[in-house]
Design a protein around this motif. Structure first.
Motif, PDB file in Angstrom:
ATOM      1  N   ASP A  42      61.766 -34.774  48.801  1.00 35.70           N
ATOM      2  CA  ASP A  42      61.614 -34.612  47.771  1.00 35.70           C
ATOM      3  C   ASP A  42      62.997 -33.581  47.748  1.00 35.70           C
ATOM      4  O   ASP A  42      62.815 -31.961  47.967  1.00 35.70           O
ATOM      5  N   ALA A  43      64.556 -33.931  47.289  1.00 35.55           N
ATOM      6  CA  ALA A  43      65.751 -32.664  47.759  1.00 35.55           C
ATOM      7  C   ALA A  43      65.517 -31.507  46.298  1.00 35.55           C
ATOM      8  O   ALA A  43      65.568 -30.659  46.344  1.00 35.55           O
ATOM      9  N   ALA A  44      65.199 -32.191  45.294  1.00 35.90           N
ATOM     10  CA  ALA A  44      64.845 -30.665  44.212  1.00 35.90           C
ATOM     11  C   ALA A  44      63.678 -30.044  44.460  1.00 35.90           C
ATOM     12  O   ALA A  44      64.193 -28.889  44.173  1.00 35.90           O
ATOM     13  N   ALA A  45      62.777 -30.091  44.936  1.00 38.13           N
ATOM     14  CA  ALA A  45      61.702 -29.323  45.265  1.00 38.13           C
ATOM     15  C   ALA A  45      62.285 -27.908  46.212  1.00 38.13           C
ATOM     16  O   ALA A  45      61.828 -27.272  46.697  1.00 38.13           O
ATOM     17  N   LEU A  46      62.920 -29.114  47.469  1.00 33.27           N
ATOM     18  CA  LEU A  46      62.746 -28.248  48.651  1.00 33.27           C
ATOM     19  C   LEU A  46      64.594 -27.025  47.890  1.00 33.27           C
ATOM     20  O   LEU A  46      64.353 -26.393  48.565  1.00 33.27           O
ATOM     21  N   VAL A  47      65.518 -27.396  47.044  1.00 33.58           N
ATOM     22  CA  VAL A  47      65.931 -26.800  46.551  1.00 33.58           C
ATOM     23  C   VAL A  47      65.367 -25.547  45.457  1.00 33.58           C
ATOM     24  O   VAL A  47      65.883 -24.367  45.648  1.00 33.58           O
ATOM     25  N   ASN A  48      64.459 -25.674  45.132  1.00 38.13           N
ATOM     26  CA  ASN A  48      64.254 -24.798  44.523  1.00 38.13           C
ATOM     27  C   ASN A  48      63.176 -23.578  45.268  1.00 38.13           C
ATOM     28  O   ASN A  48      62.850 -22.408  45.607  1.00 38.13           O
ATOM     29  N   ARG A  49      62.293 -24.825  46.631  1.00 33.38           N
ATOM     30  CA  ARG A  49      62.053 -23.315  47.269  1.00 33.38           C
ATOM     31  C   ARG A  49      62.692 -22.181  48.015  1.00 33.38           C
ATOM     32  O   ARG A  49      62.762 -21.530  48.288  1.00 33.38           O
ATOM     33  N   LEU A  50      63.864 -22.932  47.941  1.00 36.85           N
ATOM     34  CA  LEU A  50      65.269 -21.886  48.654  1.00 36.85           C
ATOM     35  C   LEU A  50      65.740 -21.127  47.375  1.00 36.85           C
ATOM     36  O   LEU A  50      66.079 -19.791  47.518  1.00 36.85           O
ATOM     37  N   THR A  51      65.349 -21.408  46.319  1.00 38.46           N
ATOM     38  CA  THR A  51      65.258 -20.312  44.900  1.00 38.46           C
ATOM     39  C   THR A  51      65.096 -19.702  44.814  1.00 38.46           C
ATOM     40  O   THR A  51      64.959 -18.328  44.723  1.00 38.46           O
ATOM     41  N   GLU A  52      63.649 -19.684  45.186  1.00 33.76           N
ATOM     42  CA  GLU A  52      62.401 -18.775  45.024  1.00 33.76           C
ATOM     43  C   GLU A  52      63.222 -17.384  46.052  1.00 33.76           C
ATOM     44  O   GLU A  52      62.726 -16.536  46.084  1.00 33.76           O
ATOM     45  N   ARG A  53      64.060 -17.887  46.995  1.00 33.77           N
ATOM     46  CA  ARG A  53      63.907 -16.664  48.492  1.00 33.77           C
ATOM     47  C   ARG A  53      65.621 -15.862  48.382  1.00 33.77           C
ATOM     48  O   ARG A  53      65.829 -15.519  48.792  1.00 33.77           O
ATOM     49  N   GLY A  54      66.600 -17.159  46.977  1.00 37.08           N
ATOM     50  CA  GLY A  54      67.736 -15.903  46.011  1.00 37.08           C
ATOM     51  C   GLY A  54      69.273 -17.197  47.432  1.00 37.08           C
ATOM     52  O   GLY A  54      69.535 -16.463  47.481  1.00 37.08           O
ATOM     53  N   ILE A  55      68.473 -18.392  46.968  1.00 40.29           N
ATOM     54  CA  ILE A  55      69.208 -18.929  48.348  1.00 40.29           C
ATOM     55  C   ILE A  55      69.639 -20.597  47.364  1.00 40.29           C
ATOM     56  O   ILE A  55      68.708 -20.870  47.019  1.00 40.29           O
ATOM     57  N   VAL A  56      71.166 -20.117  46.971  1.00 44.41           N
ATOM     58  CA  VAL A  56      71.008 -21.398  45.392  1.00 44.41           C
ATOM     59  C   VAL A  56      72.100 -22.609  46.786  1.00 44.41           C
ATOM     60  O   VAL A  56      72.998 -22.453  47.196  1.00 44.41           O
ATOM     61  N   ALA A  57      70.786 -23.714  47.670  1.00 40.63           N
ATOM     62  CA  ALA A  57      71.444 -24.544  48.361  1.00 40.63           C
ATOM     63  C   ALA A  57      72.279 -24.861  48.150  1.00 40.63           C
ATOM     64  O   ALA A  57      73.060 -25.989  48.899  1.00 40.63           O
TER      65      ALA A  57
END
Lengths: 448, 510, 123
Positions: free
Chosen positions: A391-406
């Motif tokens: 799931d792309a949205a879940a992946l993007v959210n996991r990156l957001t937790e690291r301060g990355i807006v993918a």
């Protein structure tokens, strides 16, 4: 209150000059039921210190693009460097606090900059003439469809599956509400749809975005030819105006109306607005253009000057027969666009576009090397789509937790299309350096 | 080159500069395609992925270095009139002071540098800001729902009429109700918006006192009427005193009441449109709530909706869950009792304008908002009282709201026109009032001073008006045909501009 | 040849079963400098009262209504190229369209020059 100049004595003197005893006498026509017996429960006057504190607290709760560890989000709004002089100039009182230039003798500043803006947009798009700007790219697209309906006296429009989903929704709403008919092709991430097969002799407009929402570059020429054979018009759309520095113009490919988003030049992201819609067409259709047009003329002393012209198209004169209801548009955003374009110059824009493209190519290559990630598009400008496992949205959210807006998980704008749930749209601009790219790649490797 | 009669020919030689009045050529006449004010790094070397679409021709657009850019735009800016210079009494436009705190706040990275499609959990402050602005606007108008996304007043009208159309569809009456009523004094956007949605526009008359009679509305109402569009206070500067009765007959006939909120600056904090029977009303943040006009935008036109229309509000909209604002972006995500008619714009709307508007509201406070409306009305009436002996008013000398309307009967036989007064005001250092609008009044002059003007500045404006009218009444009307003489340009040839449209610069033929 | 006028200030001049339509000299004076005209396509069928053409000055646009029903058989392209011709000769060289009359009796109810002059004077 610091914005209100009157003293109580002034108010009393003025009431006396008017010949009434109290301010209430001037509101006598307001029905009793509609008066505020007591003021609503809202804050009272506050000084700059308190207001600033309140607003800064709200702003502080948002992750700004500059404070992200890495930021690769585009999808219709792009993070670019805006030269410092742009913001200084648009805050000149004479630009910021003036009205629409209906009194040309004392509005030549706004008018000449509009004329220059129109020239820049017409040149960039490869068209004869551009208007003074629309609200944004999406509303400009809807206006282009309505314009094509007026010109062709037909009602059907065909929307490419590469059109930004929210642009599609805006067109769909207008078409639904104004007795148009619309065919929207299914989402088309890699540009393989056959839109030409859809064109018939009832088609008014064919709306194609290139680079597409997914980043794919689309060949407009054969579509334009098919449109013209059927008596339809090609509406070419772009959301990234910087792309015009690297790509052949839509006008040179046969587009009849070109619309797009101008935010990338001069205008900050600001959560989606205000932006500026660009709109250009051929000379033969100029009287069907919506919006303001500035034209050159002379004054009574024979000096060159500029005026708003062909105003009989507009609502304040033509009323129910106007080409559009638009009135206030995006003047200051158009000015910011124009100043940034002036600072760049043609060669500068070409260089900026080349940098954007190179950054995107580097990013695409780096992503393709990450196991599990597939780059969907073969030809693109500064934006492309990747397919990720899961799931792309879940992946993007996991990156957001690291301060990355993918990037944008496509499901955000296409929530009813499970087949798109593993796609992310990623954009790179001149602001994304090597280190930022490496942070994204490293982050991805960790969360995948 | 022709020269101004009052200027010695020598002063117009060269580029045309004179004192601090600096002429400025077009960018394309001074710039060069290779000139630039931006130093960009060399693009990294890559194999391009542009396929056959790479631009082959060079992009022939002039650039300028940074110092040249500054001069170009600063010189041009000085040919503009602005609120920050002097009174801007443009009726119907609410040219009030634009606080600079608003500009500062809008540029905070937490507002200015956030992307509309960032994960929503990274922008809780933005949603909270929207919720607070919406709450202010609903409480001040006495309405229970709001759509923030419309991008300007006319876009707000579109939002309101689309909601009305959606409501009619839900009732199965969209095919039947195809007429929108509007008075002849309406803003041109009203009929243009209605026509865009396929409605036929029928005009309702006004009474001799300049307001609409409920009986006249009732006479026009029938099963074919979808809505009435009414501006209140109206464009003649008057509060529609029978507005409640009008709303009642409209609702009794099964139609909706759209209120054009362009003139809200007269009544904000004094009157609740929600208690007047309004179903939908847009609020021009660029008028009433001080966001700058910027030479023609950007604007913002949030729409408040009645309970009858609330569920049709377009996406995106906010709702509260556990007291936290949630953004509903897609029609498919609508909950029970939500039937959004569609979407008006990509993304969410004019965030930059919302931030400025909320900053304005917090600065004024609810007491200051009310005081601002009162001062706006006071100022217009002061101008009226001090000019009523010289000028004529179409509906008699009686209190007005935040703008005062004069007609041109007092010019009869003088040879001067409304336009001449407008242009003479320019020579006196003023932006003219709105002229020839509303259309229902001959030679209309609509003056809206706003609350930003001090008594002293109003007195100076009134003095200027009295001087001009005095000159006209002393037989000097013909001389005004030459006005303005002291502006950057004299009167411009608009006929020539329209007959031979030159809408862009082109290089001179070799 | 009979010339008649409408209350909307169009004129119509019959020539056998054909008629020429334009706007009155009074109307061009009210509009001021005319900058644009939009003419119908030849072959178009007009009912009485249909919009036959549009005429624009800088600040106004007016519809020109067909005073009588008929089929458009010619349009005056010279006023498209030079709209000022309507200002110079509204009731002559500045004509708009020529139609083949469907019902010549359409014009019977219209005003003659004298009645139109009185109508204009009263407004």
């Amino acid at each position: 209150m610091r914005y209100l100049p009157h003293s109580e004595a002034d108010r009393q003197a003025m009431l006396a000059a008017i010949g009434v005893s109290s301010i209430d006498a001037l509101f006598a026509d307001v029905p009793a039921a509609a008066r505020f017996d007591q003021l609503p429960d809202l804050p009272m006057t506050q000084g700059e210190i308190e207001v600033e504190r309140h607003m800064k607290a709200l702003a502080g709760r948002n992750l700004s693009a500059e404070s992200a560890t890495a930021f690769f989000l585009g999808a219709g709004a792009y993070r670019h460097h805006v030269p410092a002089s742009v913001d200084h100039l648009i805050q000149r009182s004479e630009f910021l606090t003036s009205y629409t230039p209906y009194q040309p003798e004392i509005s030549q500043g706004t008018l000449q900059t509009l004329f220059e803006f129109q020239t820049q947009v017409a040149t960039l798009t490869g068209m004869d003439v551009a208007n003074g700007g629309m609200y944004d790219g999406s509303t400009a697209t809807a206006e282009a469809v309505l314009m094509a309906r007026r010109i062709t006296k037909r009602s059907k429009s065909i929307l490419s599956g590469g059109l930004h989903p929210q642009y599609r929704a805006v067109v769909e709403t207008i078409e639904d509400m104004s007795a148009g008919s619309m065919v929207a092709l299914p989402p088309d991430p890699n540009g393989t749809e056959d839109i030409i097969a859809q064109i018939d002799n009832e088609t008014a407009a064919v709306v194609v975005q290139s680079p597409s929402f997914y980043g794919q570059l689309i060949d407009l020429k054969p579509i334009a030819e098919a449109c013209h054979k059927a008596g339809a018009l090609l509406v070419a759309v772009f959301t990234e105006v910087v792309s015009l520095g690297a790509l052949e113009s839509p006008g040179s490919q046969g587009a009849d109306i070109v619309v797009g988003e101008g935010q990338s030049l001069g205008n900050p992201l600001t959560f989606g607005g205000p932006y500026v819609g660009l709109m250009a067409t051929r000379n033969e259709f100029v009287r069907q253009l919506p919006g303001r047009l500035c034209g050159e003329t002379v004054d009574a002393a024979g000096r060159r000057g500029f005026v708003l012209t062909l105003a009989t198209r507009e609502q304040h004169i033509r009323r129910d027969k106007a080409t559009s209801n638009i009135c206030t548009s995006s003047g200051l955003c158009a000015l910011a666009f124009s100043i940034h374009m002036t600072l760049l110059g043609g060669t500068g824009l070409t260089r900026l576009a080349a940098t954007n493209h190179a950054r995107a190519v580097q990013l695409a290559d780096a992503l393709a090397a990450v196991p599990g990630i597939e780059v969907v598009n073969d030809i693109f400008f500064n934006e492309f789509t990747i397919r990720v496992p899961g799931d792309a949205a879940a992946l993007v959210n996991r990156l957001t937790e690291r301060g990355i807006v993918a990037g944008l998980p496509v499901s955000r704008l296409e929530p009813t299309r499970p087949e798109l749930a593993n796609l992310i749209i990623i954009a790179a601009t001149e602001l994304n350096g090597d280190a930022e790219r490496e942070r994204l790649i490293a982050g991805l490797r960790k969360v995948l | 080159m022709l020269t101004r009669p009052d200027v010695p020919a020598t002063a117009m030689e060269g580029p045309g500069h004179r004192g601090l009045n600096l002429e400025e050529p077009l960018l394309f006449e001074v710039g060069h395609v290779d000139a630039t004010g931006v130093d960009l790094p060399k693009p990294p070397a890559v194999n391009d992925r542009l396929g056959k679409f790479a631009r082959k021709s060079s992009l022939d657009l002039a650039g300028l270095s940074e110092p040249e850019t500054m001069r170009h735009y600063v010189r041009l800016s000085r040919q503009n009139y602005a609120i920050d210079m002097n009174t801007y009494p443009l009726g119907s436009c609410t040219m009030k002071h634009n606080p600079r705190l608003n500009e500062k706040i809008a540029r905070l990275p937490g507002f200015g540098d956030i992307h509309p499609l960032q994960p929503l959990n990274t922008v809780p402050g933005a949603l909270e800001m929207m919720e607070q602005l919406g709450s202010w606007l609903m409480q001040l108008t006495g309405m229970n729902a709001i759509s923030l996304s419309p991008k300007a007043g006319a876009h707000g009208e579109l939002c309101g009429l689309m909601a009305i159309k959606a409501a009619l569809r839900a009732r199965g009456q969209a095919e039947q109700r195809t007429v929108v009523l509007a008075p002849a004094s309406a803003h041109g956007t009203n009929p243009a918006t209605a026509a865009l949605l396929g409605f036929k526009v029928e005009t309702i008359p006004a009474r001799p006192d300049g307001t609409v009679d409920p009986a006249d509305v009732k006479a026009k109402l029938g099963p074919e009427v979808a809505a009435i569009m009414l501006t209140n206070p109206n464009t003649c500067g008057l509060f529609e005193r029978d507005i409640v009765a009008i709303a009642e007959v409209v609702h009794a006939a099964g139609a909706y009441f759209y209120c054009d909120g362009a003139n809200l600056n007269a009544i904000l904090g004094r009157a609740k449109p929600g208690a007047l029977g309004v179903d939908a009303m847009h609020i021009n943040l660029h008028k009433t709530l001080s966001t700058p006009h910027g030479g023609g935008g950007p604007g913002s036109g949030p729409v408040v909706l009645s309970d009858a229309l609330a569920r049709f509000a377009p996406t995106p909209f906010l709702k509260l869950e556990d007291n936290r604002p949630i953004l509903v972006e897609d029609v498919s995500q609508a909950g029970i009792g939500e039937e959004p008619f569609g979407r008006l714009t990509a993304f969410h709307g004019q965030m930059g304008m919302w931030v400025r508007a909320l900053t304005y509201l917090l600065s004024h406070g609810v007491d200051g908002v009310r005081q601002a409306s009162e001062d706006a009305v006071l100022n217009a009436n002061y101008v009226r009282a001090r000019l009523s002996d010289l000028m004529t008013q179409p509906f008699g000398d009686k209190p007005c709201m935040h703008e005062v309307l004069f007609d041109d009967r007092f010019l009869e036989g003088t040879g001067a026109t409304t336009l001449d007064i407008a242009k003479a005001l320019i020579d006196e250092g003023y932006h003219p009032m709105t002229v020839y609008f509303p259309l229902v009044v001959h030679g209309a002059m609509l003056i809206e001073p706003t609350e930003s003007e001090s008594k002293e500045s109003l007195d100076l404006f009134i003095d200027a008006m009295r001087r001009i009218i005095g000159r006209i009444k002393d037989g000097g009307g013909a001389a005004l045909k030459e006005a303005p003489l002291h502006a950057p340009r004299r009167r411009l040839d608009e006929t020539r501009a329209a007959r031979e449209p030159k809408l862009r610069w082109k290089p001179a033929a070799a | 040849m009979t010339t008649r006028y409408t209350k909307d200030s169009e004129w119509i001049r019959t020539e056998g079963d054909e008629a020429v339509i334009g706007i009155s000299d009074y109307a061009q004076g009210q509009l001021g400098d005319i900058v644009f005209v939009e003419l119908p396509e030849v072959g178009k069928t007009l009912a009485k009262g249909d919009v036959a053409a549009v005429v624009e000055s800088v600040k106004a646009a007016s519809e020109v209504y067909a005073p009588a029903a008929g089929e458009v058989i010619a349009v005056n392209t010279s006023i498209k190229d030079d709209p000022s011709a309507v200002n110079r000769g509204a009731e002559g060289d500045g004509w708009f369209v020529r139609i083949k009359l469907k019902n010549p009796a359409d014009i019977d109810s219209l005003m003659d020059a004298e009645a139109y002059g009185a109508f204009v004077a009263a407004h």
